[in-house]
Design an enzyme around this catalytic site. Structure first.
Site, PDB file in Angstrom:
ATOM      1  N   ASP A  26       0.804  -1.232   0.000  1.00  0.00           N
ATOM      2  CA  ASP A  26       0.000   0.000   0.000  1.00  0.00           C
ATOM      3  C   ASP A  26       0.833   1.276   0.000  1.00  0.00           C
ATOM      4  O   ASP A  26       0.346   2.337  -0.376  1.00  0.00           O
ATOM      5  CB  ASP A  26      -1.006   0.003   1.153  1.00  0.00           C
ATOM      6  N   GLU A  49       9.756 -10.355  -2.287  1.00  0.00           N
ATOM      7  CA  GLU A  49      10.739  -9.279  -2.468  1.00  0.00           C
ATOM      8  C   GLU A  49      12.167  -9.805  -2.602  1.00  0.00           C
ATOM      9  O   GLU A  49      12.993  -9.214  -3.308  1.00  0.00           O
ATOM     10  CB  GLU A  49      10.655  -8.291  -1.310  1.00  0.00           C
ATOM     11  N   HIS A 112       1.192   0.710  10.388  1.00  0.00           N
ATOM     12  CA  HIS A 112       1.593  -0.664  10.111  1.00  0.00           C
ATOM     13  C   HIS A 112       2.909  -0.714   9.317  1.00  0.00           C
ATOM     14  O   HIS A 112       3.320   0.257   8.702  1.00  0.00           O
ATOM     15  CB  HIS A 112       0.492  -1.401   9.330  1.00  0.00           C
ATOM     16  N   HIS A 113       3.535  -1.854   9.353  1.00  0.00           N
ATOM     17  CA  HIS A 113       4.843  -2.107   8.738  1.00  0.00           C
ATOM     18  C   HIS A 113       5.962  -1.320   9.416  1.00  0.00           C
ATOM     19  O   HIS A 113       7.015  -1.067   8.817  1.00  0.00           O
ATOM     20  CB  HIS A 113       4.848  -1.775   7.238  1.00  0.00           C
ATOM     21  N   GLY A 403      27.219 -16.280  -2.298  1.00  0.00           N
ATOM     22  CA  GLY A 403      26.860 -17.693  -2.181  1.00  0.00           C
ATOM     23  C   GLY A 403      25.526 -17.960  -1.520  1.00  0.00           C
ATOM     24  O   GLY A 403      25.411 -18.880  -0.712  1.00  0.00           O
ATOM     25  N   ASP A 430      18.528 -29.576  -6.292  1.00  0.00           N
ATOM     26  CA  ASP A 430      17.199 -29.683  -5.703  1.00  0.00           C
ATOM     27  C   ASP A 430      17.064 -28.850  -4.429  1.00  0.00           C
ATOM     28  O   ASP A 430      16.037 -28.207  -4.200  1.00  0.00           O
ATOM     29  CB  ASP A 430      16.852 -31.151  -5.426  1.00  0.00           C
ATOM     30  N   ASN A 457      19.805 -34.853  -6.444  1.00  0.00           N
ATOM     31  CA  ASN A 457      20.671 -35.823  -5.759  1.00  0.00           C
ATOM     32  C   ASN A 457      20.361 -35.856  -4.266  1.00  0.00           C
ATOM     33  O   ASN A 457      21.231 -36.140  -3.439  1.00  0.00           O
ATOM     34  CB  ASN A 457      22.152 -35.558  -6.026  1.00  0.00           C
ATOM     35  N   GLY A 459      19.342 -33.637  -1.659  1.00  0.00           N
ATOM     36  CA  GLY A 459      19.815 -32.852  -0.522  1.00  0.00           C
ATOM     37  C   GLY A 459      20.937 -31.893  -0.825  1.00  0.00           C
ATOM     38  O   GLY A 459      21.261 -31.619  -1.979  1.00  0.00           O
ATOM     39  N   GLU A 463      27.126 -29.216   1.479  1.00  0.00           N
ATOM     40  CA  GLU A 463      27.224 -29.356   2.923  1.00  0.00           C
ATOM     41  C   GLU A 463      27.599 -30.795   3.305  1.00  0.00           C
ATOM     42  O   GLU A 463      28.373 -31.009   4.239  1.00  0.00           O
ATOM     43  CB  GLU A 463      25.900 -28.971   3.590  1.00  0.00           C
TER      44      GLU A 463
END
Length: 548
Positions: A26, A49, A112-113, A403, A430, A457, A459, A463
């Protein structure tokens, strides 16, 4: 009536912006009316956003600059991560934040916000560390402030922030009287002196090498770099953070340098050079395999947008685009030594075997064609693509410094919108896809036709390689990736989907996808959970040690 909003949009259009991304709220709706009322600008609404910031980043990497719009507080804070990535990797993005009216802000009303404390500057201050300039527009300063921050975005190649109170957008304004101040091509005395020192160093060098970085791409000065290399017959390499800054089919190109993980003889050629001239380079951990480059500051002259170093000693800064353009004016003896050629992948034998990472990236090399834009997600895809030689006039987009996983899917769409003539290829895992897949609906609505490879693959491969290979925190929910496009509005008229598990299936899907440029191509590629590119496996060990 001509307004501040019109002035801002005219300036953005002047800079080459044809599309503006964002999410309505708004506090920005009246400003959005000015965008949608124009025939020379297009509003591209996004799912959130953060993705708007990512799309703007991809658009700017390809077109030179971009803009996106959020609402105050909740909207702009969602986008901060995207802005930080643009700041880290020198991408000029303009964030326009629609905020409450000037009177509401001055009287500190609890609207608000906000955080309910009447302080309307908190979010602006939060952006100070990830932007190169901030403007809070008023009726008195709006036009000069718009020009100031846009000029800074152009020169610094970093994000800027414009706080546009909703009432200020409709304040009467005069049209721009002259183009934004463009940089002069005339060198400063400091730049002339530095050029002279580089000329002397190159004249004395017997075994020099040039390393190009991401700032060459940020400033869109690839042609100036090429003129310098061709004139003096110089050998050149790039870091992964800077890949495609130089034509990888050119005879002067040595390959991609990654520090200790670089294959021979490229590694020794760079590490033993008597002069390493860095142009627009940042020697980050991910680009140099944990700072494992073999050269020292005694070999280095580094010319960047924020720092100039001669053998470890700091000098005054230069304007990078102007400076690199002047390198071809130097005068020293052209080099005559042999330059190591990049080894190209020979034709592959296609079998009915399961798809491995090693096979996949070799097959990708054969799949690339002149003019493609390749976008590779930080992780399996980025490290898989690092040593894949590109074709002429190709552009590569990744985010190895910041990254942020999930970045590349929206970035791909922004870049594709910026350059509709280049076929865009996305390689994404994925795990990363699950963060930003909402924009699949945007891709279909905008009738975009990239080729998207979803590497399934199971996951977070990066990591797993670094730590916790079997820990549950590296697991993700298993989705039906092949059918995702149909959840987001896809039909057989606008998308083609494939799920491949063997080399033959992959080859068939790639051939069909390349031939069909009227529909989005969605290829789910099944690979083993424990499989990873060789470079990633090496880097993971380095990162694991670095984190211990």
């Amino acid at each position: 009536m001509y307004t501040v909003a019109d002035y801002l949009l005219d300036r953005l259009k002047e800079l080459g912006i044809d599309e503006i991304f964002g999410v309505p709220g708004d506090y920005n709706l009246q400003f959005l009316d000015h965008i949608t009322a124009r025939k020379d600008l297009k509003w591209v609404g996004t799912a959130n956003e953060l993705n708007a910031a990512y799309m703007a980043d991809g658009y700017a990497r390809t077109k030179g600059i971009a803009a996106f719009v959020t609402t105050f507080g909740v909207g702009e804070l969602s986008a901060v991560n995207g802005l930080a990535g643009s700041f880290a990797e020198n991408v000029p993005v303009v964030e326009i934040v629609g905020s409450p009216t000037t009177s509401i802000q001055e009287t500190k009303k609890l609207v608000h916000h906000t955080l309910g404390d009447g302080n309307f500057l908190r979010f602006e201050k939060m952006h100070e560390e990830v932007t190169s300039a901030i403007a809070h527009l008023t009726a008195e300063n709006a036009l000069t402030e718009i020009d100031r921050v846009l000029t800074i975005a152009l020169t610094s190649k970093r994000p800027v922030y414009i706080n546009l109170p909703i009432d200020i957008a409709d304040v009467h304004a005069t049209k721009p009287q002259a183009p934004l101040n463009q940089l002069t091509s005339k060198l400063t005395d400091v730049e002339v002196a530095i050029l002279s020192k580089i000329e002397d160093a190159l004249q004395q060098a017997e075994n020099p090498v040039i390393i190009a970085g991401h700032e060459i791409l940020s400033y869109h000065i690839e042609q100036h770099l090429d003129e310098f290399i061709q004139k003096f017959n110089l050998p050149i390499t790039t870091l992964p953070l800077g890949k495609s800054a130089f034509n990888e089919e050119d005879a002067h190109y040595l390959g991609t340098y990654t520090g200790s993980t670089t294959a021979e003889p490229l590694r020794s050629r760079v590490d033993t050079a008597d002069l390493v001239l860095l142009l627009g380079v940042k020697l980050t951990d991910s680009a140099t395999s944990g700072f494992s480059f073999g050269f020292t500051e005694k070999q280095i002259i580094s010319i960047g947008s924020t720092e100039v170093l001669f053998y470890g000693e700091k000098h005054q800064k230069v304007q990078l685009d102007r400076f690199v353009a002047a390198l071809a004016t130097l005068s020293f003896s052209r080099f005559t030594d042999d330059i190591l050629p990049v080894k190209r992948q020979l034709d592959l034998e296609i079998k009915d075997n399961k798809i491995t990472q090693k096979y996949f990236w070799k097959r990708v090399e054969a799949f690339l064609v002149k003019g493609d834009t390749v976008v590779s997600e930080q992780g399996t895809s980025f490290f898989g693509m690092t040593n894949v030689p590109l074709k002429k006039e190709m552009r590569f987009i990744g985010q190895p410094l910041w990254g942020s996983i999930g970045y590349t899917f929206p970035s791909l769409l922004g870049s594709q919108i910026a350059n509709k003539t280049s076929r865009h290829l996305l390689f994404i895992g994925d795990g990363s896809l699950q963060l930003t897949v909402q924009e699949l609906g945007t891709a279909l609505r905008e009738k975009l036709t990239p080729i998207i490879f979803v590497i399934n693959n199971n996951g977070y491969t990066v990591e797993r390689e670094i730590h916790g290979a079997t820990e549950q925190y590296n697991d993700i929910p298993m989705w039906d990736y092949q059918n995702l496009p149909f959840v987001f509005g896809g039909t057989t008229n606008n998308v083609t989907v494939y799920k491949v598990t063997t080399e033959k299936e992959l080859n068939k899907a790639m051939t069909a996808a390349r031939q069909d440029n009227t529909r989005l191509q969605w290829i789910e590629v099944i690979m083993d959970q424990d499989d990873a590119p060789v470079l990633l496996k090496k880097l993971a060990k380095i990162f694991a040690q670095q984190n211990s």
